[in-house]
Scaffold this motif. Structure first.
Motif, PDB file in Angstrom:
ATOM      1  N   THR A  97       0.731  -1.152  -0.004  1.00 57.19           N
ATOM      2  CA  THR A  97       0.038  -0.134   0.115  1.00 57.19           C
ATOM      3  C   THR A  97       0.905   1.393  -0.085  1.00 57.19           C
ATOM      4  OG1 THR A  97      -1.956  -1.194   1.103  1.00 57.19           O
ATOM      5  CG2 THR A  97      -1.702   1.292   1.076  1.00 57.19           C
ATOM      6  N   ILE A  98       1.933   1.186   0.982  1.00 59.12           N
ATOM      7  CA  ILE A  98       2.824   2.406   0.987  1.00 59.12           C
ATOM      8  C   ILE A  98       3.568   2.789  -0.350  1.00 59.12           C
ATOM      9  CG2 ILE A  98       5.146   3.297   1.988  1.00 59.12           C
ATOM     10  CD1 ILE A  98       3.902   1.638   4.592  1.00 59.12           C
ATOM     11  N   ALA A  99       3.698   1.611  -1.197  1.00 59.58           N
ATOM     12  CA  ALA A  99       4.419   1.743  -2.347  1.00 59.58           C
ATOM     13  C   ALA A  99       3.365   2.422  -3.518  1.00 59.58           C
ATOM     14  CB  ALA A  99       4.798   0.257  -2.882  1.00 59.58           C
ATOM     15  N   ARG A 100       2.136   2.667  -3.199  1.00 60.16           N
ATOM     16  CA  ARG A 100       1.315   3.129  -4.271  1.00 60.16           C
ATOM     17  C   ARG A 100       0.599   4.303  -3.407  1.00 60.16           C
ATOM     18  NH1 ARG A 100       0.560  -2.507  -5.545  1.00 60.16           N
ATOM     19  NH2 ARG A 100      -1.037  -2.437  -4.151  1.00 60.16           N
ATOM     20  N   PRO A 101       1.307   5.295  -2.916  1.00 59.60           N
ATOM     21  CA  PRO A 101       0.699   6.298  -1.842  1.00 59.60           C
ATOM     22  C   PRO A 101      -0.378   7.138  -2.540  1.00 59.60           C
ATOM     23  CG  PRO A 101       2.988   7.154  -2.992  1.00 59.60           C
ATOM     24  CD  PRO A 101       2.575   5.337  -3.330  1.00 59.60           C
ATOM     25  N   ASN A 102      -0.601   7.123  -3.770  1.00 59.74           N
ATOM     26  CA  ASN A 102      -1.712   7.920  -4.403  1.00 59.74           C
ATOM     27  C   ASN A 102      -2.787   7.112  -4.878  1.00 59.74           C
ATOM     28  OD1 ASN A 102      -0.379  10.347  -4.465  1.00 59.74           O
ATOM     29  ND2 ASN A 102       0.740   9.655  -6.364  1.00 59.74           N
ATOM     30  N   GLY A 103      -2.976   5.815  -4.449  1.00 61.29           N
ATOM     31  CA  GLY A 103      -4.004   4.908  -4.776  1.00 61.29           C
ATOM     32  C   GLY A 103      -4.843   4.781  -3.380  1.00 61.29           C
ATOM     33  N   ASP A 104      -6.015   3.961  -3.756  1.00 61.89           N
ATOM     34  CA  ASP A 104      -6.799   3.933  -2.637  1.00 61.89           C
ATOM     35  C   ASP A 104      -6.397   2.746  -1.588  1.00 61.89           C
ATOM     36  OD1 ASP A 104      -8.751   5.506  -3.439  1.00 61.89           O
ATOM     37  OD2 ASP A 104      -9.837   4.062  -4.531  1.00 61.89           O
ATOM     38  N   TRP A 105      -6.408   3.231  -0.171  1.00 62.69           N
ATOM     39  CA  TRP A 105      -6.229   1.957   0.874  1.00 62.69           C
ATOM     40  C   TRP A 105      -7.095   1.086   0.581  1.00 62.69           C
ATOM     41  CZ3 TRP A 105      -4.584   4.283   6.273  1.00 62.69           C
ATOM     42  CH2 TRP A 105      -3.282   5.292   6.106  1.00 62.69           C
ATOM     43  N   PRO A 106      -6.734  -0.163   0.690  1.00 62.89           N
ATOM     44  CA  PRO A 106      -7.674  -1.438   0.461  1.00 62.89           C
ATOM     45  C   PRO A 106      -8.632  -1.222   1.865  1.00 62.89           C
ATOM     46  CG  PRO A 106      -5.404  -2.141   0.755  1.00 62.89           C
ATOM     47  CD  PRO A 106      -5.205  -0.838   0.530  1.00 62.89           C
ATOM     48  N   CYS A 107      -7.863  -0.723   2.830  1.00 66.40           N
ATOM     49  CA  CYS A 107      -8.585  -0.752   4.177  1.00 66.40           C
ATOM     50  C   CYS A 107      -9.700   0.349   4.511  1.00 66.40           C
ATOM     51  CB  CYS A 107      -7.577  -0.736   5.331  1.00 66.40           C
ATOM     52  SG  CYS A 107      -6.537   0.271   5.307  1.00 66.40           S
ATOM     53  N   GLY A 108      -9.719   1.130   3.502  1.00 67.57           N
ATOM     54  CA  GLY A 108     -10.688   2.465   3.498  1.00 67.57           C
ATOM     55  C   GLY A 108      -9.864   3.460   3.862  1.00 67.57           C
ATOM     56  N   PRO A 109     -10.747   4.691   4.064  1.00 63.31           N
ATOM     57  CA  PRO A 109     -10.196   5.991   4.798  1.00 63.31           C
ATOM     58  C   PRO A 109      -9.388   5.901   5.951  1.00 63.31           C
ATOM     59  CG  PRO A 109     -12.155   6.421   3.607  1.00 63.31           C
ATOM     60  CD  PRO A 109     -12.372   4.740   3.781  1.00 63.31           C
ATOM     61  N   CYS A 110      -8.457   6.590   6.155  1.00 63.36           N
ATOM     62  CA  CYS A 110      -7.649   6.455   7.353  1.00 63.36           C
ATOM     63  C   CYS A 110      -8.654   6.819   8.613  1.00 63.36           C
ATOM     64  CB  CYS A 110      -6.410   7.326   7.560  1.00 63.36           C
ATOM     65  SG  CYS A 110      -5.442   7.228   8.646  1.00 63.36           S
ATOM     66  N   LEU A 111      -8.582   6.132   9.675  1.00 67.87           N
ATOM     67  CA  LEU A 111      -9.143   6.232  10.984  1.00 67.87           C
ATOM     68  C   LEU A 111      -8.284   7.052  11.947  1.00 67.87           C
ATOM     69  CD1 LEU A 111     -10.822   2.506  11.439  1.00 67.87           C
ATOM     70  CD2 LEU A 111     -11.772   5.087  10.552  1.00 67.87           C
ATOM     71  N   ALA A 112      -7.311   7.670  11.729  1.00 68.01           N
ATOM     72  CA  ALA A 112      -6.432   8.443  12.557  1.00 68.01           C
ATOM     73  C   ALA A 112      -7.345   9.516  13.098  1.00 68.01           C
ATOM     74  CB  ALA A 112      -5.285   9.192  11.752  1.00 68.01           C
ATOM     75  N   GLY A 113      -7.255   9.838  14.450  1.00 69.27           N
ATOM     76  CA  GLY A 113      -8.158  10.603  15.142  1.00 69.27           C
ATOM     77  C   GLY A 113      -9.799  10.120  15.516  1.00 69.27           C
ATOM     78  N   ARG A 114      -9.860   8.780  15.028  1.00 72.01           N
ATOM     79  CA  ARG A 114     -11.010   8.073  15.483  1.00 72.01           C
ATOM     80  C   ARG A 114     -10.856   6.901  16.357  1.00 72.01           C
ATOM     81  NH1 ARG A 114     -15.575  10.238  12.216  1.00 72.01           N
ATOM     82  NH2 ARG A 114     -14.596  11.828  10.828  1.00 72.01           N
ATOM     83  N   ARG A 115      -9.699   6.259  15.604  1.00 73.97           N
ATOM     84  CA  ARG A 115      -9.440   4.970  16.609  1.00 73.97           C
ATOM     85  C   ARG A 115      -7.813   5.085  16.714  1.00 73.97           C
ATOM     86  NH1 ARG A 115     -13.714   2.750  18.495  1.00 73.97           N
ATOM     87  NH2 ARG A 115     -15.506   2.316  16.846  1.00 73.97           N
ATOM     88  N   LEU A 116      -7.399   6.192  16.348  1.00 73.09           N
ATOM     89  CA  LEU A 116      -5.733   6.209  16.661  1.00 73.09           C
ATOM     90  C   LEU A 116      -5.409   7.580  17.182  1.00 73.09           C
ATOM     91  CD1 LEU A 116      -2.796   5.421  16.563  1.00 73.09           C
ATOM     92  CD2 LEU A 116      -2.904   6.093  14.058  1.00 73.09           C
ATOM     93  N   VAL A 117      -4.795   7.788  18.273  1.00 69.50           N
ATOM     94  CA  VAL A 117      -4.350   9.341  18.614  1.00 69.50           C
ATOM     95  C   VAL A 117      -2.872   9.245  19.196  1.00 69.50           C
ATOM     96  CG1 VAL A 117      -6.589  10.206  18.728  1.00 69.50           C
ATOM     97  CG2 VAL A 117      -5.031   9.307  20.936  1.00 69.50           C
ATOM     98  N   VAL A 118      -2.126  10.540  18.864  1.00 66.36           N
ATOM     99  CA  VAL A 118      -1.024  10.530  19.629  1.00 66.36           C
ATOM    100  C   VAL A 118      -0.879  11.656  20.705  1.00 66.36           C
ATOM    101  CG1 VAL A 118       1.666  11.026  19.151  1.00 66.36           C
ATOM    102  CG2 VAL A 118       0.454   9.574  17.680  1.00 66.36           C
TER     103      VAL A 118
END
Length: 204
Positions: A97-118
Protein backbone atom coordinates in the motif's frame (compact mmCIF):
# COMPACT_ATOMS: atom_id res chain seq x y z
CA UNK A 1 16.43 -11.39 26.56
CA UNK A 2 14.14 -11.11 29.57
CA UNK A 3 11.04 -10.06 27.63
CA UNK A 4 11.19 -13.04 25.28
CA UNK A 5 11.36 -15.36 28.30
CA UNK A 6 8.18 -13.88 29.77
CA UNK A 7 6.16 -16.14 27.50
CA UNK A 8 7.21 -19.12 29.60
CA UNK A 9 5.16 -17.79 32.51
CA UNK A 10 2.57 -15.79 30.58
CA UNK A 11 1.60 -17.66 27.38
CA UNK A 12 -0.48 -14.71 26.18
CA UNK A 13 2.60 -12.45 26.16
CA UNK A 14 4.16 -11.82 22.76
CA UNK A 15 7.52 -10.15 22.07
CA UNK A 16 8.02 -8.15 18.89
CA UNK A 17 11.09 -6.30 17.63
CA UNK A 18 10.77 -3.40 15.20
CA UNK A 19 13.49 -2.41 12.73
CA UNK A 20 13.45 1.19 11.53
CA UNK A 21 14.85 1.10 8.01
CA UNK A 22 17.11 4.01 7.07
CA UNK A 23 20.02 4.82 4.79
CA UNK A 24 22.28 4.03 7.74
CA UNK A 25 21.20 0.41 8.14
CA UNK A 26 19.48 -0.72 4.94
CA UNK A 27 22.57 -2.55 3.68
CA UNK A 28 22.92 -4.40 7.00
CA UNK A 29 19.31 -5.57 7.22
CA UNK A 30 20.25 -9.23 6.88
CA UNK A 31 22.74 -8.97 9.73
CA UNK A 32 20.19 -7.18 11.93
CA UNK A 33 17.59 -9.87 11.29
CA UNK A 34 20.11 -12.62 12.05
CA UNK A 35 21.01 -10.88 15.31
CA UNK A 36 17.37 -10.63 16.37
CA UNK A 37 16.73 -14.28 15.51
CA UNK A 38 19.18 -15.30 18.22
CA UNK A 39 16.47 -14.28 20.68
CA UNK A 40 13.22 -16.14 21.11
CA UNK A 41 10.92 -13.41 19.83
CA UNK A 42 7.57 -13.93 18.12
CA UNK A 43 7.68 -11.32 15.39
CA UNK A 44 10.04 -8.96 13.60
CA UNK A 45 8.40 -5.80 12.30
CA UNK A 46 9.58 -3.14 9.90
CA UNK A 47 9.04 0.62 9.58
CA UNK A 48 10.64 3.27 7.41
CA UNK A 49 12.42 6.29 8.89
CA UNK A 50 10.12 9.34 8.75
CA UNK A 51 10.27 12.98 9.78
CA UNK A 52 13.37 15.12 10.21
CA UNK A 53 16.11 13.09 11.92
CA UNK A 54 19.16 14.70 13.50
CA UNK A 55 21.25 13.20 10.70
CA UNK A 56 19.52 14.07 7.37
CA UNK A 57 21.69 11.55 5.53
CA UNK A 58 19.67 8.76 7.13
CA UNK A 59 16.59 9.62 5.06
CA UNK A 60 15.93 8.65 1.45
CA UNK A 61 14.93 4.98 1.62
CA UNK A 62 13.07 4.32 -1.63
CA UNK A 63 9.72 2.54 -1.85
CA UNK A 64 11.38 -0.20 -3.89
CA UNK A 65 14.00 -0.78 -1.17
CA UNK A 66 11.31 -0.72 1.50
CA UNK A 67 9.30 -3.33 -0.41
CA UNK A 68 12.37 -5.56 -0.75
CA UNK A 69 13.11 -5.17 2.96
CA UNK A 70 9.50 -6.04 3.78
CA UNK A 71 9.82 -9.27 1.82
CA UNK A 72 13.06 -10.07 3.64
CA UNK A 73 11.43 -9.54 7.03
CA UNK A 74 8.42 -11.58 5.92
CA UNK A 75 10.70 -14.52 5.08
CA UNK A 76 12.30 -14.22 8.50
CA UNK A 77 8.83 -14.50 10.05
CA UNK A 78 7.78 -17.53 8.04
CA UNK A 79 7.71 -19.68 11.17
CA UNK A 80 5.27 -17.35 12.91
CA UNK A 81 1.78 -18.59 13.66
CA UNK A 82 -1.51 -17.23 14.97
CA UNK A 83 -1.65 -13.48 15.51
CA UNK A 84 2.05 -13.11 14.73
CA UNK A 85 1.45 -14.68 11.30
CA UNK A 86 -1.54 -12.41 10.69
CA UNK A 87 0.47 -9.34 11.68
CA UNK A 88 3.21 -10.37 9.28
CA UNK A 89 0.73 -10.71 6.42
CA UNK A 90 -0.73 -7.29 7.16
CA UNK A 91 2.80 -5.84 7.28
CA UNK A 92 3.36 -7.13 3.75
CA UNK A 93 0.08 -5.63 2.63
CA UNK A 94 1.02 -2.35 4.28
CA UNK A 95 4.29 -2.25 2.37
CA UNK A 96 2.43 -2.77 -0.92
CA UNK A 97 0.00 0.00 0.00
CA UNK A 98 2.82 2.40 0.90
CA UNK A 99 4.44 1.73 -2.48
CA UNK A 100 1.31 3.18 -4.12
CA UNK A 101 0.72 6.32 -2.01
CA UNK A 102 -1.70 7.90 -4.49
CA UNK A 103 -3.98 4.88 -4.68
CA UNK A 104 -6.88 3.91 -2.47
CA UNK A 105 -6.08 2.19 0.77
CA UNK A 106 -7.65 -1.30 0.59
CA UNK A 107 -8.66 -0.84 4.23
CA UNK A 108 -10.62 2.34 3.46
CA UNK A 109 -10.16 5.95 4.65
CA UNK A 110 -7.67 6.44 7.48
CA UNK A 111 -9.12 6.21 11.01
CA UNK A 112 -6.49 8.45 12.62
CA UNK A 113 -8.26 10.71 15.11
CA UNK A 114 -11.09 8.22 15.47
CA UNK A 115 -9.34 4.98 16.42
CA UNK A 116 -5.79 6.24 16.73
CA UNK A 117 -4.32 9.27 18.51
CA UNK A 118 -0.88 10.41 19.60
CA UNK A 119 -0.41 12.23 22.92
CA UNK A 120 2.65 14.44 23.22
CA UNK A 121 4.52 15.02 26.46
CA UNK A 122 2.92 18.47 26.81
CA UNK A 123 -0.59 17.02 26.60
CA UNK A 124 -1.31 17.90 22.98
CA UNK A 125 -3.38 15.25 21.21
CA UNK A 126 -2.91 14.63 17.49
CA UNK A 127 -4.55 12.13 15.12
CA UNK A 128 -1.12 10.74 14.26
CA UNK A 129 2.51 11.79 14.48
CA UNK A 130 3.04 12.32 10.74
CA UNK A 131 0.12 14.57 9.78
CA UNK A 132 1.67 18.01 10.54
CA UNK A 133 4.74 17.23 8.42
CA UNK A 134 2.92 15.33 5.68
CA UNK A 135 0.36 18.10 5.05
CA UNK A 136 2.30 21.25 5.90
CA UNK A 137 0.21 23.48 3.61
CA UNK A 138 -3.02 22.73 5.49
CA UNK A 139 -1.51 22.55 8.97
CA UNK A 140 -1.83 26.27 9.92
CA UNK A 141 -5.55 26.29 9.12
CA UNK A 142 -6.11 23.29 11.38
CA UNK A 143 -4.07 24.36 14.43
CA UNK A 144 -1.25 22.18 13.10
CA UNK A 145 -3.61 19.22 13.48
CA UNK A 146 -3.65 19.37 17.27
CA UNK A 147 -7.05 17.99 18.25
CA UNK A 148 -6.86 19.55 21.70
CA UNK A 149 -4.94 19.56 24.97
CA UNK A 150 -5.69 16.96 27.62
CA UNK A 151 -5.37 19.28 30.63
CA UNK A 152 -7.79 21.77 29.11
CA UNK A 153 -10.33 18.96 28.76
CA UNK A 154 -10.11 17.60 32.33
CA UNK A 155 -7.90 14.78 31.00
CA UNK A 156 -11.02 13.36 29.36
CA UNK A 157 -9.97 12.08 25.94
CA UNK A 158 -13.53 11.30 24.88
CA UNK A 159 -14.59 14.86 25.65
CA UNK A 160 -11.63 16.23 23.69
CA UNK A 161 -12.37 14.09 20.63
CA UNK A 162 -16.00 15.24 20.44
CA UNK A 163 -15.19 18.98 20.33
CA UNK A 164 -16.11 20.91 17.15
CA UNK A 165 -12.44 21.51 16.38
CA UNK A 166 -11.56 17.83 16.74
CA UNK A 167 -14.52 16.87 14.53
CA UNK A 168 -13.30 19.32 11.88
CA UNK A 169 -9.90 17.62 11.75
CA UNK A 170 -11.41 14.13 11.76
CA UNK A 171 -13.70 15.08 8.87
CA UNK A 172 -10.69 16.48 7.00
CA UNK A 173 -8.95 13.10 7.32
CA UNK A 174 -12.09 11.13 6.48
CA UNK A 175 -13.07 13.07 3.38
CA UNK A 176 -9.75 14.52 2.29
CA UNK A 177 -8.27 11.19 1.15
CA UNK A 178 -5.42 11.53 3.62
CA UNK A 179 -2.68 9.06 2.66
CA UNK A 180 0.78 8.49 4.06
CA UNK A 181 3.37 5.80 4.79
CA UNK A 182 2.69 5.58 8.53
CA UNK A 183 2.59 1.84 9.21
CA UNK A 184 0.69 2.23 12.50
CA UNK A 185 -2.11 4.17 10.78
CA UNK A 186 -2.46 1.57 8.05
CA UNK A 187 -2.41 -1.32 10.52
CA UNK A 188 -4.84 0.40 12.89
CA UNK A 189 -7.28 1.19 10.10
CA UNK A 190 -7.13 -2.41 8.90
CA UNK A 191 -7.72 -3.90 12.35
CA UNK A 192 -10.83 -1.77 12.93
CA UNK A 193 -12.27 -2.80 9.56
CA UNK A 194 -11.84 -6.59 9.72
CA UNK A 195 -14.37 -7.12 6.93
CA UNK A 196 -11.91 -5.42 4.56
CA UNK A 197 -8.83 -7.20 5.84
CA UNK A 198 -8.81 -9.71 2.99
CA UNK A 199 -8.10 -6.85 0.56
CA UNK A 200 -5.05 -5.91 2.60
CA UNK A 201 -3.83 -9.49 2.86
CA UNK A 202 -3.73 -9.87 -0.90
CA UNK A 203 -1.88 -6.61 -1.57
CA UNK A 204 1.49 -7.24 -3.17
Amino acid sequence: MVLSQAGNKAPHCRTHACITLSQANQEQLGEIIAGLQRFDIDQIELSRLRGDPADPSCTGVTSARYMAASQEVSRANRGACGLAWLRGQIDRGSAATIARPNGDWPCGPCLAGRRLVVIRANGDVLPCETLPAALKADAPGHNHFVLGELGANDYNLKKLLTSPHARKIKDYIQHGRCRCSFECAIFNTTIFRPWRMWRMLFQR
